[in-house]
Design a protein around this motif. Structure first.
Motif, mmCIF file in Angstrom:
data_model
loop_
_atom_site.group_PDB
_atom_site.id
_atom_site.type_symbol
_atom_site.label_atom_id
_atom_site.label_comp_id
_atom_site.label_asym_id
_atom_site.label_seq_id
_atom_site.Cartn_x
_atom_site.Cartn_y
_atom_site.Cartn_z
ATOM 1 N N LEU A 4 0.863 -1.214 0.121
ATOM 2 C CA LEU A 4 0.001 -0.006 0.156
ATOM 3 C C LEU A 4 0.955 1.329 0.022
ATOM 4 C CD1 LEU A 4 -2.772 -1.048 2.684
ATOM 5 C CD2 LEU A 4 -2.987 -1.094 0.140
ATOM 6 N N LEU A 5 1.888 1.224 0.891
ATOM 7 C CA LEU A 5 2.897 2.351 0.833
ATOM 8 C C LEU A 5 3.458 2.456 -0.528
ATOM 9 C CD1 LEU A 5 4.645 2.250 4.207
ATOM 10 C CD2 LEU A 5 3.227 3.978 3.544
ATOM 11 N N GLU A 8 1.003 4.318 -2.881
ATOM 12 C CA GLU A 8 1.088 5.687 -2.459
ATOM 13 C C GLU A 8 2.337 6.510 -3.217
ATOM 14 O OE1 GLU A 8 -1.500 7.612 -1.478
ATOM 15 O OE2 GLU A 8 -2.271 5.508 -1.997
ATOM 16 N N GLU A 110 -8.586 -1.196 1.962
ATOM 17 C CA GLU A 110 -7.184 -0.924 1.700
ATOM 18 C C GLU A 110 -7.070 0.437 0.981
ATOM 19 O OE1 GLU A 110 -5.396 -5.355 0.400
ATOM 20 O OE2 GLU A 110 -6.761 -4.270 -1.117
ATOM 21 N N SER A 114 -4.404 2.891 2.767
ATOM 22 C CA SER A 114 -3.073 3.548 2.088
ATOM 23 C C SER A 114 -3.006 5.025 2.179
ATOM 24 C CB SER A 114 -3.097 2.979 0.564
ATOM 25 O OG SER A 114 -4.318 3.855 -0.020
ATOM 26 N N LYS A 115 -4.031 5.586 2.428
ATOM 27 C CA LYS A 115 -3.987 7.057 2.634
ATOM 28 C C LYS A 115 -3.546 7.335 3.808
ATOM 29 C CE LYS A 115 -5.369 7.856 -1.534
ATOM 30 N NZ LYS A 115 -4.514 8.136 -2.296
#
Length: 270
Positions: A4-5, A8, A110, A114-115
């Motif tokens: 997820l990082l 982003e 998710e 992620s945010k």
């Protein structure tokens, strides 16, 4: 979490807004903190000799109080990070990448996670920057560099981290609700500086202190009181307010839960 990082980061790394605003944030905070070491005031002339007070020599940068002083000043820069968060959340809706992320296999939870991880990274990096700036200024200007006192007030850095993290989560929540960058920023400004202060004034501090912005503000206090206490009798906050820190954590949890809940219920195109 790493996946997820990474998603982003792929969105951010080539963004002109991220590079410009992020670079401006780092440069401005470093310059303001560094420049304060050279701020001086002319307080008068006696027998033809000008008397000058230098903030660096006044004790403003002395360990351990420097942690409280710099953390308080750095708190004003969280608004720059909030603008960055608002721009990227609003862009997700403007360019319909929310829907595309879900179609590509990212669940709604998710997407929100992620945010929030991005916001956590902003807060962690910002806190590390404050620690670096404070350490450098302390080494350059502090008259007290004994190891047993250097880290005595470092709890104010934790308060700064909570302040930044919670305000960015709040900004994320408002951006998710309104989606239009300009309206989100206006709403944040009005709520932070007008609506909640008036509400606190009207309902009184015993109840008003439980509101989110007031909780954030009460974790620390304006740092200049220490340097005028010999002139005016004042109570000095010697450590970050634990009660306010707890309230701030609760508000961060509330805004996080509301965002997850509403995003799960809402049409991703609405």
């Amino acid at each position: 979490m790493i996946r997820l990082l990474r998603i982003e980061w792929l969105k951010l790394r080539n963004s002109r807004a991220f590079i410009i605003i992020g670079g401006f944030y780092v440069l401005l905070m470093a310059l303001v903190a560094w420049g304060m070491g050279y701020v001086h005031f002319d307080v008068g002339t006696q027998n033809g000799i000008k008397t000058t007070i230098n903030l660096g020599k006044l004790g403003f940068f002395d360990f351990p109080y420097i942690w409280k002083n710099i953390s308080y000043i750095a708190g004003f820069f969280k608004y720059i990070l909030a603008i960055l968060v608002v721009i990227f959340i609003s862009n997700e809706y403007s360019y319909r990448t929310v829907r595309q992320n879900v179609i590509d296999g990212l669940s709604r939870q998710e997407f929100i996670t992620s945010k929030l991880l991005m916001i956590l990274m902003y807060s962690v990096v910002s806190t590390i920057l404050v620690v670096l700036i404070t350490t450098i200024l302390g080494i350059l200007f502090s008259n007290n560099q004994a190891w047993d006192v250097i880290f005595l007030k470092i709890d104010f850095v934790l308060a700064y981290f909570l302040e930044t993290l919670t305000y960015l989560i709040f900004s994320f929540f408002v951006a998710y609700l309104i989606k239009r960058t300009g309206f989100v920023i206006i709403t944040l400004v009005l709520y932070t500086f007008v609506i909640e202060p008036i509400a606190v004034w009207q309902i009184g501090e015993p109840v008003g202190k439980f509101l989110p912005i007031q909780s954030i503000r009460e974790m620390s206090e304006i740092p200049f009181k220490r340097y005028i206490k010999d002139i005016v009798e004042l109570n000095i906050m010697e450590s970050a307010d634990i009660s306010a820190m707890f309230r701030t954590i609760v508000w961060g949890g509330v805004f996080t839960w509301l965002t997850y809940y509403l995003f799960g219920k809402r049409d991703i195109l609405s």
